[in-house]
Write a protein that holds these residues in place. Structure first.
Motif, PDB file in Angstrom:
ATOM      1  N   VAL A  36       0.876  -1.179   0.000  1.00  0.00           N
ATOM      2  CA  VAL A  36       0.000   0.000   0.000  1.00  0.00           C
ATOM      3  C   VAL A  36       0.911   1.226   0.000  1.00  0.00           C
ATOM      4  O   VAL A  36       1.578   1.522   0.991  1.00  0.00           O
ATOM      5  N   PHE A  37       0.942   1.897  -1.141  1.00  0.00           N
ATOM      6  CA  PHE A  37       1.878   3.015  -1.350  1.00  0.00           C
ATOM      7  C   PHE A  37       1.123   4.321  -1.114  1.00  0.00           C
ATOM      8  O   PHE A  37       0.163   4.624  -1.839  1.00  0.00           O
ATOM      9  N   CYS A  38       1.486   5.057  -0.072  1.00  0.00           N
ATOM     10  CA  CYS A  38       0.815   6.328   0.227  1.00  0.00           C
ATOM     11  C   CYS A  38       1.300   7.375  -0.760  1.00  0.00           C
ATOM     12  O   CYS A  38       2.438   7.820  -0.704  1.00  0.00           O
ATOM     13  N   ASP A  39       0.403   7.728  -1.676  1.00  0.00           N
ATOM     14  CA  ASP A  39       0.811   8.607  -2.779  1.00  0.00           C
ATOM     15  C   ASP A  39      -0.135   9.797  -2.864  1.00  0.00           C
ATOM     16  O   ASP A  39      -1.302   9.649  -3.257  1.00  0.00           O
ATOM     17  N   GLU A  40       0.390  10.969  -2.503  1.00  0.00           N
ATOM     18  CA  GLU A  40      -0.468  12.162  -2.521  1.00  0.00           C
ATOM     19  C   GLU A  40      -0.867  12.533  -3.942  1.00  0.00           C
ATOM     20  O   GLU A  40      -1.766  13.328  -4.141  1.00  0.00           O
TER      21      GLU A  40
END
Ligand code: SAM
Length: 238
Positions: free
Chosen positions: A158-162
């Motif tokens: 799960v890549f936190c990507d703004e």
């Protein structure tokens, strides 16, 4: 109280001055109050405090109060921050169910000198505080490609990507990780300076990866970490 020693009936655990002072003078524990200890391997044990002075004492192991528990299969990958915030991140990761913590060194990482002993002390303190009996693993800092390569292929990242499309993160997570049969998970949060474009491409190129937006605002890395861990816990559980 965390202790490094093995635990078995009758074992005597010497206390260091700080531990003795804390139990005797701060908590004012008497000999009749059981002191609960754990070492991360043998479950939680009841012990009896034997004070030998105002800042001197030992614990006598009595019996096991709770069996050893495992750790959630959740890896928490994060780009280190400056030390005080790093302490905070390590503690929140433990409280929010991380089973393994790995610092990831990226191009814009600011705090790239990671003191693993300090990180471990924070994970132990957090485990004591939130009452878990296992101490999350600490993987040594790795560069981003190596950290990604170390993930098993079946582990959902799960890549936190703004920059990810602002969609409902709960739906996005549910769509990627069936709550009824959740895969092993890893979450990845970037540094204060964010990921470089090249790093983003590397992350997105990994199969079994979901880029997750946490909403329209740019969150501090430690805020994003707590948010995504809370989301994973809510959607997938431990
Ligand atoms: N690129 C950001 C900027 O333009 O200022 C700086 C990175 S932000 C301070 C730190 C990290 O938190 C990001 O790399 C990302 O992993 C996470 N993050 C922050 N806001 C987010 C959001 N709205 N959605 C998803 N992740 C976010």
């Amino acid at each position: 109280l965390f202790v490094e020693a093995d635990l078995a009936p009758g074992l005597v655990l010497p206390l260091d001055r700080a531990q003795a002072n804390y139990l005797i003078n701060v908590l004012r524990r008497g000999e009749e109050d059981p002191v609960l200890v754990f070492n991360g391997r043998h479950g939680e044990w009841r012990t009896r405090l034997v004070a030998k002075g105002r800042k001197d004492g030992e614990l006598h192991c009595v019996d096991q109060a709770r069996p050893q528990t495992g750790l959630p299969d959740l890896h928490y990958l994060f780009a280190p921050l400056k030390s005080a915030r790093l302490d905070y991140l390590a503690q929140k990761a433990v409280e929010m169910g991380a089973g393994l913590i790995r610092p990831v060194l990226t191009r814009y990482t600011q705090g790239d000198r990671v003191n693993l002993d300090r990180l471990r002390a924070n994970t132990i303190e957090a485990a004591e505080q939130c009452g878990i009996l296992a101490i999350p693993g600490l993987a040594p800092p790795a560069r981003l490609p190596d950290a990604l390569a170390a993930l098993e292929p079946e582990r959902l990242l799960v890549f936190c990507d703004e920059d990810a499309p602002i969609a409902d993160p709960v739906c996005a997570l549910r769509g990627a990780a069936d709550p009824a049969a959740p895969p092993p998970l890893a979450v990845l949060v970037g540094p204060e300076g964010g990921f470089s474009e090249e790093e983003r491409e590397t992350i997105r190129a990994r199969p079994n990866t979901v880029a997750l937006s946490l909403g329209p605002r740019i969150l501090r890395a430690d805020t994003a970490a707590v948010a995504v861990l809370a989301l994973v816990q809510a959607v997938v559980g431990d």
